[in-house]
Design a protein around this motif. Structure first.
Motif, short mmCIF file in Angstrom:
data_model
loop_
_atom_site.label_atom_id
_atom_site.label_comp_id
_atom_site.label_asym_id
_atom_site.label_seq_id
_atom_site.Cartn_x
_atom_site.Cartn_y
_atom_site.Cartn_z
N TRP A 182 0.87 -1.23 0.18
CA TRP A 182 0.05 0.05 0.11
C TRP A 182 0.86 1.29 -0.03
O TRP A 182 0.78 1.99 -1.02
CB TRP A 182 -0.86 0.11 1.25
N ILE A 183 1.54 1.41 0.94
CA ILE A 183 2.44 2.49 1.16
C ILE A 183 3.91 2.34 0.88
O ILE A 183 4.68 3.06 0.25
CB ILE A 183 2.52 3.17 2.53
N SER A 184 4.42 1.23 1.47
CA SER A 184 5.60 0.58 1.19
C SER A 184 5.89 -0.80 1.10
O SER A 184 5.02 -1.49 1.53
CB SER A 184 6.49 1.17 2.21
N PRO A 185 6.68 -1.42 0.25
CA PRO A 185 6.83 -3.03 0.33
C PRO A 185 6.89 -3.61 1.63
O PRO A 185 7.56 -2.92 2.58
CB PRO A 185 8.07 -3.17 -0.47
N GLY A 186 6.25 -4.75 1.66
CA GLY A 186 6.18 -5.38 2.97
C GLY A 186 4.82 -5.01 3.88
O GLY A 186 4.76 -5.58 4.81
N ASP A 187 4.10 -3.97 3.48
CA ASP A 187 2.88 -3.68 4.32
C ASP A 187 1.56 -4.55 4.06
O ASP A 187 0.53 -4.44 4.62
CB ASP A 187 2.83 -2.33 4.29
N LEU A 188 1.73 -5.37 2.92
CA LEU A 188 0.56 -6.29 2.69
C LEU A 188 0.65 -7.36 3.74
O LEU A 188 1.49 -8.29 3.63
CB LEU A 188 0.64 -6.60 1.32
N ILE A 189 -0.89 -7.70 4.26
CA ILE A 189 -0.87 -8.68 4.91
C ILE A 189 -1.61 -9.91 4.23
O ILE A 189 -1.32 -11.07 4.52
CB ILE A 189 -1.89 -8.44 6.26
N GLY A 190 -2.53 -9.61 3.27
CA GLY A 190 -3.15 -10.28 2.30
C GLY A 190 -4.53 -9.98 1.88
O GLY A 190 -4.89 -9.05 2.19
N TYR A 191 -5.34 -11.11 1.38
CA TYR A 191 -6.71 -10.75 0.91
C TYR A 191 -7.68 -11.80 1.62
O TYR A 191 -7.18 -12.92 1.76
CB TYR A 191 -6.49 -10.95 -0.42
#
Length: 385
Positions: free
Chosen positions: A143-152
């Motif tokens: 979202w803002i920086s790589p690595g901040d995605l938890i999942g869907y």
């Protein structure tokens, strides 16, 4: 996004608070609302945004890191995370509805036409506000920086225990209770009944009252000036109760305040002059009359006067009382002490007066005679010389 206490229940209404303590729209409320509006699914309450994926997985939802349409994207952000509804996917881009941003379709013909006609910042902002909103473009892996995605969280296959909700929740009926539960006037006893809307009271020697009124329904509103100043005569006090649904009842107090004015405005005796003062309650008067007539009026039209009228006088002291009784039974007594001289004394006094006059006349005549003789003698003596 920070929300209230964590629960794990299935809700037919949005379980999240819409506005945060900082005044922003909560992302959890917004994502839940988008899923409900677009898919008719009432999601469970899963707590803060960063816990949604874990609770969804435990609840039987499919989850993963591959972007899909009709899913919820969960990101790490701050202390509580962030969520949004994924409308579609294109390559490594996802198009998301979330509370953080508002995106518009810049190719929307009415918007383009509006912008062409805009002449300043204000008119351009007006075009922006009236434009068609669309899902915002995001990178599918962060979202803002790589690595901040938890999942869907995938919503194309929902667990059996989660039932789509397609009906609008029934509106809670508002109360129409516009009754008072109690009505109290400090220091005054009277019987109150909630279904009796008019009361008549008569009071004495009270210029101010305090009224306390309580509604039967806590959601009802009571309109009342608690402290009331009373005037002599009829005083009307209205107490309006408005129920939650707007129904109203008006309780009316008709309070009659009796007058306590027991003063005379004037007091007179036919043919006799004396100075009257309403605050002077006793008078001393001497007369020769055998009979007198006393007149008087009260300051208040509500007062009653006893003692006005004609009196036969005896020789000596005659004590007459004029009593004024106010409407509230307050009373005041004016005393008139009338001294009548006896007629025999008057005759003697008259005779004495006549004798004095005769004596004065005789003495004057004697003086004149003596003076005349003295003058004649003096003149005679002068001639002889």
């Amino acid at each position: 996004c920070l929300i209230f206490n964590l629960t794990n229940i299935y809700a037919t209404n949005n379980p999240y608070k819409q506005i945060s303590s900082l005044g922003f729209t909560n992302c959890t409320w917004y994502a839940w609302d988008q899923v409900y509006k677009r898919l008719g699914i009432a999601l469970p309450s899963w707590g803060n945004a960063d816990t949604w994926l874990t609770y969804a997985k435990n609840a039987g939802y499919e989850v993963g890191t591959t972007p899909k349409a009709k899913s919820i994207v969960v990101w790490r952000w701050g202390n509580y995370g962030h969520v949004g509804y994924v409308e579609r996917v294109s390559g490594d881009k996802i198009y998301v509805w979330d509370s953080d941003r508002t995106c518009i379709d810049e190719e929307y013909p009415p918007y383009k036409e509006c912008m062409e006609k805009s002449v300043d910042q204000t008119s351009a902002e007006a075009c922006y506000k009236s434009a068609k909103t669309i899902a915002c473009e995001n990178n599918s892996t962060y979202w803002i920086s790589p690595g901040d995605l938890i999942g869907y969280i995938y919503l194309d296959k929902i667990p059996e225990k989660t039932t789509p909700v397609l009906t609008t929740p029934t509106e809670v009926k508002k109360s129409n209770n516009a009754n008072l539960n109690s009505l109290i006037i400090d220091g005054i006893d009277f019987e109150f009944k909630k279904d009796v809307f008019e009361y008549e009271l008569t009071l004495n020697k009270i210029n101010e009252i305090t009224i306390n009124a309580t509604a039967e329904d806590k959601k009802a509103k009571v309109d009342l000036e608690k402290t009331q100043t009373l005037n002599v005569g009829l005083n009307i006090v209205e107490i309006k109760v408005t129920a939650e649904d707007g129904t109203t009842n008006t309780y009316v107090l008709k309070i009659k305040l009796n007058d306590n004015n027991a003063n005379l405005s004037n007091l007179s005796i036919d043919g006799i002059d004396f100075e009257f003062n309403k605050d002077v309650l006793e008078y001393e008067i001497k007369v020769n009359n055998d009979k007198i007539n006393i007149n008087g009026t009260s300051e208040s039209t509500y007062a009653k006067i006893d003692g006005i009228g004609s009196y036969d006088l005896n020789n000596g002291l005659n004590m007459i009382e004029i009593k004024v009784t106010a409407e509230d039974n307050t009373s005041k007594i004016y005393k008139i002490n009338i001294y009548k001289e006896e007629k025999e004394n008057i005759k003697k006094q008259s005779l004495n007066n006549k004798n004095i006059i005769i004596y004065i006349i005789l003495m004057a005549a004697l003086i004149i005679i003596v003076s005349t003789i003295a003058i004649l003698i003096i003149k005679k003596c002068k001639k002889n010389k």
